[in-house]
Design a protein around this motif. Structure first.
Motif, PDB file in Angstrom:
ATOM      1  N   ALA B 114       0.609  -1.138   0.001  1.00 27.36           N
ATOM      2  CA  ALA B 114       0.144  -0.004  -0.082  1.00 27.36           C
ATOM      3  C   ALA B 114       0.943   1.207  -0.143  1.00 27.36           C
ATOM      4  CB  ALA B 114      -0.875  -0.036   1.113  1.00 27.36           C
ATOM      5  N   PHE B 115       1.845   1.370   0.724  1.00 22.25           N
ATOM      6  CA  PHE B 115       3.076   2.307   0.895  1.00 22.25           C
ATOM      7  C   PHE B 115       3.364   2.724  -0.668  1.00 22.25           C
ATOM      8  CE2 PHE B 115       7.116   4.150   1.814  1.00 22.25           C
ATOM      9  CZ  PHE B 115       7.062   5.184   2.013  1.00 22.25           C
ATOM     10  N   GLY B 116       4.014   1.542  -1.299  1.00 22.73           N
ATOM     11  CA  GLY B 116       4.379   1.684  -2.864  1.00 22.73           C
ATOM     12  C   GLY B 116       3.296   2.392  -3.683  1.00 22.73           C
ATOM     13  N   ALA B 117       1.986   1.744  -3.371  1.00 21.39           N
ATOM     14  CA  ALA B 117       1.006   2.127  -4.327  1.00 21.39           C
ATOM     15  C   ALA B 117       0.752   3.795  -4.102  1.00 21.39           C
ATOM     16  CB  ALA B 117      -0.168   1.455  -4.159  1.00 21.39           C
ATOM     17  N   ILE B 118       0.797   3.950  -2.707  1.00 20.24           N
ATOM     18  CA  ILE B 118       0.407   5.541  -2.483  1.00 20.24           C
ATOM     19  C   ILE B 118       1.483   6.392  -3.064  1.00 20.24           C
ATOM     20  CG2 ILE B 118       0.125   7.168  -0.451  1.00 20.24           C
ATOM     21  CD1 ILE B 118      -1.183   4.869   1.147  1.00 20.24           C
ATOM     22  N   LEU B 119       2.585   6.062  -2.870  1.00 18.73           N
ATOM     23  CA  LEU B 119       3.781   7.023  -3.319  1.00 18.73           C
ATOM     24  C   LEU B 119       3.730   6.935  -5.014  1.00 18.73           C
ATOM     25  CD1 LEU B 119       6.907   5.613  -1.499  1.00 18.73           C
ATOM     26  CD2 LEU B 119       5.816   7.917  -1.165  1.00 18.73           C
ATOM     27  N   LEU B 120       3.072   5.945  -5.647  1.00 15.25           N
ATOM     28  CA  LEU B 120       3.215   6.052  -7.106  1.00 15.25           C
ATOM     29  C   LEU B 120       1.984   6.838  -7.575  1.00 15.25           C
ATOM     30  CD1 LEU B 120       3.252   2.280  -8.591  1.00 15.25           C
ATOM     31  CD2 LEU B 120       4.369   4.210  -9.427  1.00 15.25           C
ATOM     32  N   GLY B 121       0.911   6.861  -6.728  1.00 10.19           N
ATOM     33  CA  GLY B 121      -0.173   7.920  -6.997  1.00 10.19           C
ATOM     34  C   GLY B 121       0.113   9.217  -6.778  1.00 10.19           C
ATOM     35  N   GLY B 131      -7.075  11.303 -13.520  1.00 12.24           N
ATOM     36  CA  GLY B 131      -7.796  10.154 -12.809  1.00 12.24           C
ATOM     37  C   GLY B 131      -7.050   9.652 -11.590  1.00 12.24           C
ATOM     38  N   GLY B 132      -7.654   9.038 -10.726  1.00  8.43           N
ATOM     39  CA  GLY B 132      -7.155   8.598  -9.345  1.00  8.43           C
ATOM     40  C   GLY B 132      -6.892   7.076  -9.458  1.00  8.43           C
ATOM     41  N   PRO B 133      -5.758   6.535  -9.972  1.00  5.58           N
ATOM     42  CA  PRO B 133      -5.326   5.015 -10.055  1.00  5.58           C
ATOM     43  C   PRO B 133      -4.949   4.472  -8.500  1.00  5.58           C
ATOM     44  CG  PRO B 133      -3.483   6.263 -10.744  1.00  5.58           C
ATOM     45  CD  PRO B 133      -4.538   7.298 -10.389  1.00  5.58           C
ATOM     46  N   THR B 134      -4.589   5.367  -7.585  1.00  8.46           N
ATOM     47  CA  THR B 134      -4.216   4.965  -6.374  1.00  8.46           C
ATOM     48  C   THR B 134      -4.880   3.613  -5.628  1.00  8.46           C
ATOM     49  OG1 THR B 134      -3.356   7.066  -6.067  1.00  8.46           O
ATOM     50  CG2 THR B 134      -2.836   5.566  -4.220  1.00  8.46           C
ATOM     51  N   VAL B 135      -6.388   4.022  -5.507  1.00  9.73           N
ATOM     52  CA  VAL B 135      -7.189   3.066  -4.925  1.00  9.73           C
ATOM     53  C   VAL B 135      -7.079   1.542  -5.631  1.00  9.73           C
ATOM     54  CG1 VAL B 135      -9.422   2.396  -4.093  1.00  9.73           C
ATOM     55  CG2 VAL B 135      -8.745   4.685  -3.861  1.00  9.73           C
ATOM     56  N   GLY B 136      -7.163   1.451  -6.840  1.00  7.50           N
ATOM     57  CA  GLY B 136      -7.068   0.506  -7.470  1.00  7.50           C
ATOM     58  C   GLY B 136      -5.515  -0.274  -7.405  1.00  7.50           C
TER      59      GLY B 136
END
Lengths: 316, 249
Positions: B114-121, B131-136
């Motif tokens: 989740a940390f990696g995904a949030i940083l990416l978003g 668009g907001g891809p973070t949640v996905g």
């Protein structure tokens, strides 16, 4: 003293071991051991590699016997984990979590055993092993002896009826050792079953009145510690004596009743005796009478292993 | 419940060592750093570039590696450190131990995912992405991490080579064989995760060719969740049985 017979069994057994053997590949670790344990302290004695730890692990259900069976309160500990409400094991290994403090470690043990136990039980267990003061330091900072005491505290927190300890005094200093011994005696006096394995005869002598002795995976002796000690007095010890006049000293030693054999060597003697102390007492007088120079008086093979090997041989 | 919570909390402390937090924390930065550095012109669209980096680095590399390393150690280390008997010689069900261990490992691996995904978003948004891809991505990462940990934790109990075996599966099976045989996609944890989380991606992302990597799987969150939870439950039972029957040597 009896060997491998009824003395290995008690009438009020909490743990029963019946014809248990364990082999790992071709190596036989425990061979056809039958014994039982009841209230009081029983010492499981034997040299390193005798099979004590394997037997304890089978008793606790950590290892399955290749043959035979073990029961604890009448149940197989491998099938009925509920027996561990009343049983605790202190392994020889450093089985602790270095990232926890002793207090957290004991609390963890309490939570895994009885969710009702509160902080007072944790504190009491730490107090009993004199670990209250360093209880909030990380276990990784402890000495070996402190880690041992933390393990004992974790085992005591739920006040088990059966406490099994594998070499529990290893690494403890003499003062703490004495207080742990007092603690185990106190628990035994209040009806707990305490099983303590050790390879140090003197240690077991201080702790236990009843002993199960093992060597080479077999039951070597069982019964009262004093009877075993007495049986050991008949064991012939081999002693090396270095002297500049071996023949004269040999002739003088032969007059002692306790000396049963002598080999004269180039610079000394090898004698066989059943009473080390009588030879030790007589030797200075003999040396003085003969004006001989004695430079060495040393039992050649006095290890526990050889003593138990003798007991096994004697029982056949 | 008290025993489950105690094992869960202690396992988290065991898993979150300082070295791991720093090491895995740095690894999870990698996808965001790539998104920040690679020019948008190097792909057909910003969405294509972003999702390509997210899948190739975060889902195919970072999440599996972290999950595999944590899962092979959570019981494997207890065996090596001889602390396993501390857990097994208790009046608690082996399934409680298995469930707490798998859940704690899944939680630890998921937090890194989740940390990696949030940083990416965040990086995508800073670069002006739409668009907001973070949640996905978070959901994809958490589902993948959970599936990997469920599979590898029993393996870590059985063998000291669990990390090598699981990484071999990741490299050979998932990234070579399954890539060539799309019908086998359901046996690839990161693809299952992407199929679940992909369903939550904004429509501009769902058109991306990158999503073709899920093979015959469909973008379906409930389906992916059922597969992850079901697999986790089955493997918890298997691990519980192993803990009951196998010698704690």
């Amino acid at each position: 003293m009896t060997v491998g017979t009824n003395a290995a069994l008690v009438s009020d057994a909490t743990i029963e071991v019946r014809g248990v053997s364990k082999w790992f590949g071709n190596k036989v670790a425990v061979s056809d051991v039958t014994c039982s344990f009841g209230p009081g302290i029983t010492g499981l004695l034997g040299p390193n590699g005798a099979g004590k730890t394997t037997l304890l692990r089978m008793m606790m259900g950590l290892t399955s016997p290749s043959q035979g069976s073990v029961s604890m309160f009448g149940e197989d500990p491998r099938r009925a984990p509920t027996v561990f409400k009343d049983v605790a094991f202190v392994p020889e290994d450093d089985a602790v979590y270095p990232f926890l403090t002793a207090r957290q470690f004991v609390r963890y043990a309490a939570n895994l055993t009885d969710g009702e136990l509160g902080e007072s039980a944790v504190t009491e267990a730490l107090r009993r092993v004199e670990m209250l003061e360093p209880a909030d330091r990380l276990i990784s900072d402890y000495s070996k002896g402190m880690r041992q005491r933390a393990k004992v505290a974790a085992a005591l927190v739920h006040n088990p009826r059966v406490l099994v300890l594998d070499e529990p005094l290893n690494g403890t200093d003499p003062v703490r050792r004495a207080s742990l011994i007092d603690l185990f005696k106190e628990l035994a006096a209040s009806g707990h079953t305490i099983i303590i394995s050790s390879h140090v005869l003197q240690e077991v002598e201080r702790l236990a009145t009843r002993v199960i002795a093992m060597v080479d995976g077999k039951l070597a002796a069982a019964g009262d510690i004093h009877a075993i000690r007495a049986a050991m007095s008949d064991i012939p010890y081999q002693v090396r004596i270095d002297t500049d006049t071996p023949r004269q000293v040999a002739a003088a030693l032969l007059s002692l009743d306790t000396v049963s054999g002598i080999d004269v060597l180039e610079r000394g003697l090898r004698i066989e005796t059943t009473d080390l102390s009588s030879v030790g007492n007589a030797l200075p007088r003999i040396a003085a009478d003969l004006d001989a120079r004695v430079t060495r008086f040393e039992p050649v093979d006095e290890s526990l292993e050889s003593v138990f090997r003798y007991l096994v041989k004697a029982s056949r | 419940m008290i025993a489950f919570r105690a094992i869960f909390v202690t396992s988290l402390r065991q898993l979150f060592t300082r070295k791991r937090i720093i090491g895995f924390g740095l690894i999870t930065l990698l996808p965001a750093v790539l998104v920040a550095l690679i020019p948008a012109s190097s792909a057909d669209s910003p969405e294509e570039l972003f999702l390509g980096i997210a899948v190739e680095t975060l889902l195919k590399l970072v999440v599996p590696i972290i999950a595999i390393v944590l899962a092979s150690g959570v019981l494997g280390d207890e065996r090596t450190d001889k602390t396993l008997s501390f857990l097994t010689l208790r009046p608690i069900s082996r399934f409680t131990i298995a469930g707490a261990k798998i859940t704690a490992t899944a939680a630890a691996a998921s937090s890194f995912a989740a940390f990696g995904a949030i940083l990416l978003g965040i990086t995508y948004a800073v670069r002006g992405g739409v668009g907001g891809p973070t949640v996905g991505l978070i959901v994809s990462g958490v589902l993948s991490a959970t599936l990997y940990t469920s599979l590898v934790t029993p393996l870590g109990y059985l063998t000291r080579r669990a990390t090598i075996l699981a990484l071999s599966y990741l490299i050979l099976m998932e990234n070579v064989i399954i890539s060539a045989v799309p019908a086998m996609a359901s046996s690839s944890p990161w693809r299952v995760g992407l199929a679940g989380g992909g369903a939550l991606l904004p429509s501009n992302f769902r058109r991306s060719a990158v999503l073709d990597t899920i093979g015959t799987l469909e973008l379906n969150l409930p389906g992916a969740v059922i597969q992850v939870v079901g697999t986790g439950a089955v493997l918890t039972i298997i691990l519980g049985l192993l803990l009951s029957r196998r010698d704690n040597v």
